[in-house]
Scaffold this active site. Structure first.
Site, PDB file in Angstrom:
ATOM      1  N   LEU A  64       2.227 -62.190 -39.250  1.00  0.00           N
ATOM      2  CA  LEU A  64       2.173 -61.006 -39.855  1.00  0.00           C
ATOM      3  C   LEU A  64       1.002 -60.883 -40.536  1.00  0.00           C
ATOM      4  O   LEU A  64       0.198 -62.040 -41.023  1.00  0.00           O
ATOM      5  CB  LEU A  64       3.365 -60.653 -40.521  1.00  0.00           C
ATOM      6  CG  LEU A  64       4.698 -60.384 -39.808  1.00  0.00           C
ATOM      7  CD1 LEU A  64       5.943 -60.277 -41.085  1.00  0.00           C
ATOM      8  CD2 LEU A  64       4.770 -59.625 -38.735  1.00  0.00           C
ATOM      9  N   PRO A  65       0.341 -59.826 -40.999  1.00  0.00           N
ATOM     10  CA  PRO A  65      -0.730 -59.430 -41.882  1.00  0.00           C
ATOM     11  C   PRO A  65      -1.070 -59.889 -43.103  1.00  0.00           C
ATOM     12  O   PRO A  65      -2.021 -60.233 -43.673  1.00  0.00           O
ATOM     13  CB  PRO A  65      -1.430 -58.287 -41.480  1.00  0.00           C
ATOM     14  CG  PRO A  65      -0.124 -57.362 -41.044  1.00  0.00           C
ATOM     15  CD  PRO A  65       0.897 -58.241 -40.557  1.00  0.00           C
ATOM     16  N   THR A  95      -1.016 -65.861 -42.573  1.00  0.00           N
ATOM     17  CA  THR A  95      -1.869 -66.474 -43.788  1.00  0.00           C
ATOM     18  C   THR A  95      -1.422 -65.543 -44.841  1.00  0.00           C
ATOM     19  O   THR A  95      -1.799 -64.431 -44.613  1.00  0.00           O
ATOM     20  CB  THR A  95      -3.120 -66.394 -43.617  1.00  0.00           C
ATOM     21  OG1 THR A  95      -3.583 -67.257 -42.317  1.00  0.00           O
ATOM     22  CG2 THR A  95      -4.117 -67.037 -44.560  1.00  0.00           C
ATOM     23  N   LYS A 170      -5.034 -73.559 -46.017  1.00  0.00           N
ATOM     24  CA  LYS A 170      -5.459 -72.771 -45.124  1.00  0.00           C
ATOM     25  C   LYS A 170      -6.398 -71.945 -45.912  1.00  0.00           C
ATOM     26  O   LYS A 170      -7.116 -71.568 -45.371  1.00  0.00           O
ATOM     27  CB  LYS A 170      -4.112 -71.834 -44.455  1.00  0.00           C
ATOM     28  CG  LYS A 170      -4.697 -70.563 -44.091  1.00  0.00           C
ATOM     29  CD  LYS A 170      -5.359 -70.913 -42.379  1.00  0.00           C
ATOM     30  CE  LYS A 170      -5.762 -69.608 -42.013  1.00  0.00           C
ATOM     31  NZ  LYS A 170      -6.706 -69.844 -40.883  1.00  0.00           N
ATOM     32  N   LYS A 245      -8.780 -60.398 -47.194  1.00  0.00           N
ATOM     33  CA  LYS A 245      -7.501 -60.766 -47.528  1.00  0.00           C
ATOM     34  C   LYS A 245      -7.791 -62.275 -48.141  1.00  0.00           C
ATOM     35  O   LYS A 245      -7.188 -62.626 -49.112  1.00  0.00           O
ATOM     36  CB  LYS A 245      -6.600 -60.411 -46.590  1.00  0.00           C
ATOM     37  CG  LYS A 245      -5.001 -60.897 -47.070  1.00  0.00           C
ATOM     38  CD  LYS A 245      -4.107 -60.819 -46.055  1.00  0.00           C
ATOM     39  CE  LYS A 245      -4.542 -62.138 -45.048  1.00  0.00           C
ATOM     40  NZ  LYS A 245      -3.562 -62.547 -44.025  1.00  0.00           N
TER      41      LYS A 245
HETATM   42  P1  NAD Z   1      -2.914 -58.282 -36.348  1.00  0.00           P
HETATM   43  O1  NAD Z   1      -3.325 -57.212 -37.073  1.00  0.00           O
HETATM   44  O2  NAD Z   1      -3.657 -58.205 -34.966  1.00  0.00           O
HETATM   45  O3  NAD Z   1      -1.683 -58.543 -36.009  1.00  0.00           O
HETATM   46  C1  NAD Z   1      -0.549 -58.557 -36.963  1.00  0.00           C
HETATM   47  C2  NAD Z   1       0.642 -57.726 -36.175  1.00  0.00           C
HETATM   48  O4  NAD Z   1       1.812 -57.618 -37.161  1.00  0.00           O
HETATM   49  C3  NAD Z   1       0.386 -56.058 -35.921  1.00  0.00           C
HETATM   50  O5  NAD Z   1       0.569 -56.003 -34.572  1.00  0.00           O
HETATM   51  C4  NAD Z   1       1.209 -55.490 -36.748  1.00  0.00           C
HETATM   52  O6  NAD Z   1       1.708 -54.218 -35.969  1.00  0.00           O
HETATM   53  C5  NAD Z   1       2.293 -56.392 -37.050  1.00  0.00           C
HETATM   54  N1  NAD Z   1       3.316 -56.109 -37.984  1.00  0.00           N
HETATM   55  C6  NAD Z   1       3.169 -55.867 -39.194  1.00  0.00           C
HETATM   56  N2  NAD Z   1       4.347 -55.786 -40.091  1.00  0.00           N
HETATM   57  C7  NAD Z   1       4.953 -56.250 -39.157  1.00  0.00           C
HETATM   58  C8  NAD Z   1       6.473 -55.915 -39.334  1.00  0.00           C
HETATM   59  N3  NAD Z   1       7.081 -55.941 -40.614  1.00  0.00           N
HETATM   60  N4  NAD Z   1       7.270 -56.537 -38.182  1.00  0.00           N
HETATM   61  C9  NAD Z   1       6.568 -56.844 -37.142  1.00  0.00           C
HETATM   62  N5  NAD Z   1       5.371 -56.605 -36.982  1.00  0.00           N
HETATM   63  C10 NAD Z   1       4.473 -56.374 -37.826  1.00  0.00           C
HETATM   64  O7  NAD Z   1      -3.492 -59.726 -37.155  1.00  0.00           O
HETATM   65  P2  NAD Z   1      -3.666 -61.190 -36.368  1.00  0.00           P
HETATM   66  O8  NAD Z   1      -5.216 -61.214 -36.337  1.00  0.00           O
HETATM   67  O9  NAD Z   1      -3.102 -61.219 -35.243  1.00  0.00           O
HETATM   68  O10 NAD Z   1      -3.345 -61.985 -37.775  1.00  0.00           O
HETATM   69  C11 NAD Z   1      -2.143 -62.387 -38.041  1.00  0.00           C
HETATM   70  C12 NAD Z   1      -2.105 -63.487 -38.944  1.00  0.00           C
HETATM   71  O11 NAD Z   1      -2.482 -64.533 -38.662  1.00  0.00           O
HETATM   72  C13 NAD Z   1      -2.822 -62.872 -40.445  1.00  0.00           C
HETATM   73  O12 NAD Z   1      -2.160 -63.508 -41.515  1.00  0.00           O
HETATM   74  C14 NAD Z   1      -4.105 -63.441 -40.333  1.00  0.00           C
HETATM   75  O13 NAD Z   1      -4.534 -63.822 -41.462  1.00  0.00           O
HETATM   76  C15 NAD Z   1      -3.852 -64.981 -39.639  1.00  0.00           C
HETATM   77  N6  NAD Z   1      -4.806 -65.442 -38.623  1.00  0.00           N
HETATM   78  C16 NAD Z   1      -5.686 -64.752 -38.037  1.00  0.00           C
HETATM   79  C17 NAD Z   1      -6.544 -65.240 -37.206  1.00  0.00           C
HETATM   80  C18 NAD Z   1      -7.328 -64.555 -36.118  1.00  0.00           C
HETATM   81  O14 NAD Z   1      -8.511 -65.169 -35.736  1.00  0.00           O
HETATM   82  N7  NAD Z   1      -7.225 -63.386 -36.034  1.00  0.00           N
HETATM   83  C19 NAD Z   1      -6.674 -66.670 -37.213  1.00  0.00           C
HETATM   84  C20 NAD Z   1      -5.976 -67.311 -38.094  1.00  0.00           C
HETATM   85  C21 NAD Z   1      -5.054 -66.753 -38.704  1.00  0.00           C
END
Ligand code: NAD
Length: 295
Positions: A64-65, A95, A170, A245
């Site tokens: 999740l975000p 994260t 992280k 963030k």
């Molecule tokens: P994203 O915004 O693409 O995906 C997050 C998803 O969570 C969204 O689809 C949103 O609708 C969903 N969501 C939010 N609240 C929810 C809930 N209560 N129940 C169900 N779904 C819910 O973000 P992302 O890029 O996939 O990143 C996700 C996490 O991974 C973050 O914490 C980010 O910091 C971490 N991260 C991302 C990357 C990257 O390269 N994108 C790399 C490492 C870590």
């Protein structure tokens, strides 16, 4: 195994797809129905509510975000924690701040359930290829129990320490990532401003002491590398808003420990300006545009 998966975004979508390919039974939930449909088309079970997803689950995974999203998924009257079968293992891969990670894990353990934080490194490409690195916080026993599932989405599993330690490690990594991405962008721009070809300059720095992950695997200059966000108008990847963030979380951590992080503070300011100029949804390598000369 029966796995409940929450959060099917840029990272969670391909991670869940890899678990399906490994033969697990997945119940998936996201606030965006289109993302649930995409996983259902690959064989996952789409459920109506988060509570339906966790029924009979052996493992619950969230991606999740934010810490707020994680706390609201698991805790409170509408939280799923109380509905997760006893004995199931909960793995939060988001994260988030270490304090929320500890709070949710303590609530899980107080209710007789086991939980670890397991944020990832490796980006969207690593999520798709199943080559992520998991940086875990929790008991050694629980991390060991999680390892077989994590290795179906990644290649390496580290245990940084107890609950929240995965998040702290992280954040240290992502602060350094932001710093070397910005450094890479300004070096490429300086070279280009003096007439150098960014591809040639990249090759030179890759064979020299400026070599780093951003330059080698995620080059921010459009067209230097294929299959990176810079070569598709900075779409997809790791959003500027998410990097912002993570830098905010790193600075909060620095404040709480009295640590000096001048480069991290500057990186946070630059990403905040870049995001506020309408680039929040672009990949974080788009900070290259911040340095671009405009006629
Ligand atoms: P994203 O915004 O693409 O995906 C997050 C998803 O969570 C969204 O689809 C949103 O609708 C969903 N969501 C939010 N609240 C929810 C809930 N209560 N129940 C169900 N779904 C819910 O973000 P992302 O890029 O996939 O990143 C996700 C996490 O991974 C973050 O914490 C980010 O910091 C971490 N991260 C991302 C990357 C990257 O390269 N994108 C790399 C490492 C870590």
């Amino acid at each position: 195994m029966k796995i409940a998966f929450f959060g099917l975004g840029h990272m969670g979508g391909p991670m869940a797809a890899n678990l399906l390919k490994a033969g697990h039974e997945l119940s998936v939930f996201d606030l965006q129905p289109a993302l649930v449909d995409a996983l259902a088309a690959q064989g996952a079970m789409a459920v109506q509510s988060p509570v339906d997803a966790v029924a009979d689950a052996d493992v619950v995974i969230s991606m999740l975000p934010s810490g707020k999203a994680v706390a609201s998924l698991y805790l409170g009257d509408k939280g799923v924690l109380a509905h997760i079968p006893q004995g199931a293992l909960i793995i939060d891969c988001s994260t988030i701040d270490a304090a929320t990670a500890k709070q949710v894990a303590q609530a899980a353990e107080a209710s007789g359930r086991r939980m670890i934080d397991a944020p990832v490194s490796g980006g969207v490409a690593g999520a798709a290829a199943g080559t992520l690195t998991f940086i875990c916080g929790g008991s050694a026993e629980d991390v060991q129990r999680a390892e077989p599932v994590l290795l179906q989405m990644g290649k390496k599993v580290f245990r940084a320490g107890d609950h929240g330690a995965g998040q702290t490690a992280k954040l240290c990594n992502n602060m350094l990532l932001a710093i070397h991405m910005i450094g890479t962008c300004e070096a490429l721009q300086l070279g280009a401003d003096h007439g150098l070809d960014p591809k040639v300059l990249s090759d030179i720095m890759l064979a020299s002491s400026g070599r780093n992950w951003s330059l080698e695997l995620y080059n921010p200059w459009p067209g230097v590398m294929e299959n990176v966000p810079a070569s598709r108008d900075y779409a997809g990847g790791f959003a500027v808003n998410l990097m912002n963030k993570d830098l905010g979380l790193a600075l909060e951590a620095a404040l709480s420990s009295g640590s000096s992080t001048p480069m991290g503070s500057l990186a946070k300011s630059l990403y905040a300006v870049h995001g506020s100029q309408g680039h929040g949804q672009l990949d974080f390598s788009s900070i290259q545009q911040f340095f671009a000369k405009r006629s």
